[in-house]
Design an enzyme around this catalytic site. Structure first.
Site, PDB file in Angstrom:
ATOM      1  N   HIS A  73      79.659  70.586  51.296  1.00 33.59           N
ATOM      2  CA  HIS A  73      81.913  69.759  51.309  1.00 33.59           C
ATOM      3  C   HIS A  73      82.300  69.768  50.141  1.00 33.59           C
ATOM      4  O   HIS A  73      81.581  68.900  49.063  1.00 33.59           O
ATOM      5  CB  HIS A  73      81.409  68.273  52.440  1.00 33.59           C
ATOM      6  CG  HIS A  73      82.171  67.712  52.464  1.00 33.59           C
ATOM      7  ND1 HIS A  73      82.822  68.321  53.170  1.00 33.59           N
ATOM      8  CD2 HIS A  73      82.777  67.185  51.991  1.00 33.59           C
ATOM      9  CE1 HIS A  73      83.977  67.187  53.029  1.00 33.59           C
ATOM     10  NE2 HIS A  73      84.362  66.040  52.380  1.00 33.59           N
ATOM     11  N   CYS A  74      83.721  70.000  49.946  1.00 36.32           N
ATOM     12  CA  CYS A  74      84.416  70.114  48.476  1.00 36.32           C
ATOM     13  C   CYS A  74      85.402  69.224  48.368  1.00 36.32           C
ATOM     14  O   CYS A  74      86.330  68.648  49.345  1.00 36.32           O
ATOM     15  CB  CYS A  74      84.405  70.829  48.163  1.00 36.32           C
ATOM     16  SG  CYS A  74      85.602  71.395  46.790  1.00 36.32           S
ATOM     17  N   PRO A  75      84.813  67.641  48.465  1.00 36.21           N
ATOM     18  CA  PRO A  75      85.556  66.451  47.835  1.00 36.21           C
ATOM     19  C   PRO A  75      86.726  67.024  47.264  1.00 36.21           C
ATOM     20  O   PRO A  75      88.204  66.072  47.400  1.00 36.21           O
ATOM     21  CB  PRO A  75      85.233  65.554  47.335  1.00 36.21           C
ATOM     22  CG  PRO A  75      84.356  66.584  46.082  1.00 36.21           C
ATOM     23  CD  PRO A  75      83.809  67.580  47.138  1.00 36.21           C
ATOM     24  N   ASN A 103      88.605  68.193  50.356  1.00 36.39           N
ATOM     25  CA  ASN A 103      88.890  67.674  51.658  1.00 36.39           C
ATOM     26  C   ASN A 103      88.689  68.520  52.369  1.00 36.39           C
ATOM     27  O   ASN A 103      89.008  68.508  53.895  1.00 36.39           O
ATOM     28  CB  ASN A 103      90.036  66.818  51.418  1.00 36.39           C
ATOM     29  CG  ASN A 103      89.269  65.261  53.078  1.00 36.39           C
ATOM     30  OD1 ASN A 103      88.539  64.882  52.750  1.00 36.39           O
ATOM     31  ND2 ASN A 103      90.829  65.289  53.384  1.00 36.39           N
TER      32      ASN A 103
END
Length: 325
Positions: free
Chosen positions: A152-154, A157
């Site tokens: 999951h890449c912030p 998002n």
């Protein structure tokens, strides 16, 4: 329920802060490069045209791939991986893990599953209430099971997985090209102006007026920001290229998948060229475009089911009597 709903909405809103930050930095970098550097600082018209043309190509590809990475919805397991109604009720009523596993095994016999948990059990998500396909994992941030989940890449998002992994790789590629090109142009312009002023003192006043104080701030700060992002992106880009070459996800790099015959970090590796095709597809003309060309359906993947590295030379063993014909 109301406070929980409000808290969830606040979390979703805050999750967009890194994306908004990147968008603001990109917008400022566009202004600093196009207006302050190219239009107001570079005196040569030919250089302006060349620099602006190359810049806009890289800028468009960068924004396009970034957009696709953000707004491509992660692929989730299909209905066939959900328990039928009768088995689901039986599973929920049953308290013994052994009996629950028997129910899952009965349903899983018709599914294309090769991987298991560390204890050899069927991988089941109690949150989503689905049998997990191979390489599928539950994302706590997105609160869903994602096919071939990588991480999951912030900064986007979004969950990076089967549906948008190619877009994520291209986003890293074009962002690296974007930052590297800005750095090179900045260095070239600064060196050219310095040398030109040294050997042509008459034009010093003209160039000084072009290279104004606030323009100097934008240009110099643009160089340092681009260099900083270039260094950070380069390491991540190199790491994911290595993952693509090995046909592994980030999760699988840290925790090898468990097959029926045990752990195998190279279980999904098919050789370098086929591993590349798994992500980018067979048609090379589409490799550099942010359009979906990945192979497979995200539910099942070709596997070697061996414990050796297929990219290393191996000895081919044949039964006796078959080598002489």
């Amino acid at each position: 329920m109301a406070p929980t709903h409000v808290l969830r909405c606040c979390q979703r809103g805050l999750a967009w802060i890194p994306v908004i930050f990147i968008a603001l930095v990109v917008c400022w970098s566009y202004y600093a490069y196009v207006v302050e550097l190219c239009l107001f600082t570079i005196p040569s018209t030919i250089e302006k045209v060349i620099y602006l043309t190359v810049f806009h190509v890289s800028f468009i590809m960068f924004v396009w791939s970034y957009w696709k990475t953000i707004f491509t919805r992660p692929a989730t397991p299909s209905k066939e991986f959900c328990l039928p109604k009768s088995e689901k009720e039986q599973y929920e009523k049953e308290q013994r893990p052994e009996t629950q596993q028997e129910i899952l095994k009965k349903v899983a016999t018709s599914l294309p599953l090769y991987t298991r948990t560390g204890a050899g059990a069927i991988r089941y998500c109690d949150r989503c209430q689905v049998i997990k396909p191979d390489r599928c994992h539950h994302c706590s941030a997105c609160d869903m099971c994602v096919l071939k989940m990588d991480h999951h890449c912030p900064w986007v998002n979004n969950c990076v997985g089967f549906s948008n992994y190619k877009f994520f790789i291209l986003f890293l590629t074009y962002s690296l090209v974007y930052c590297l090109f800005i750095c090179l142009v900045n260095v070239s312009v600064l060196v050219t102006l310095t040398v030109f002023c040294r050997f042509n003192p008459v034009t010093l006043t003209y160039l000084s007026s072009c290279f104004r104080s606030h323009a100097k701030f934008h240009v110099l700060f643009l160089f340092f920001v681009a260099a900083m992002f270039c260094i950070s992106i380069l390491s991540l880009f190199t790491y994911h290229l290595w993952l693509v070459g090995k046909n592994r996800s980030t999760i699988e790099a840290f925790r090898a998948p468990v097959f029926r015959n045990g752990l195998d970090k190279n279980g999904f590796s098919l050789g370098f060229s086929k591993n590349i095709a798994q992500v980018f597809g067979d048609q090379k003309k589409y490799w550099l475009l942010p359009v979906f060309t990945s192979q497979g359906d995200g539910f099942s993947f070709p596997t070697r089911l061996v414990t050796i590295d297929p990219e290393q030379p191996t000895e081919c063993l044949q039964p006796a009597g078959l080598d002489k014909r």
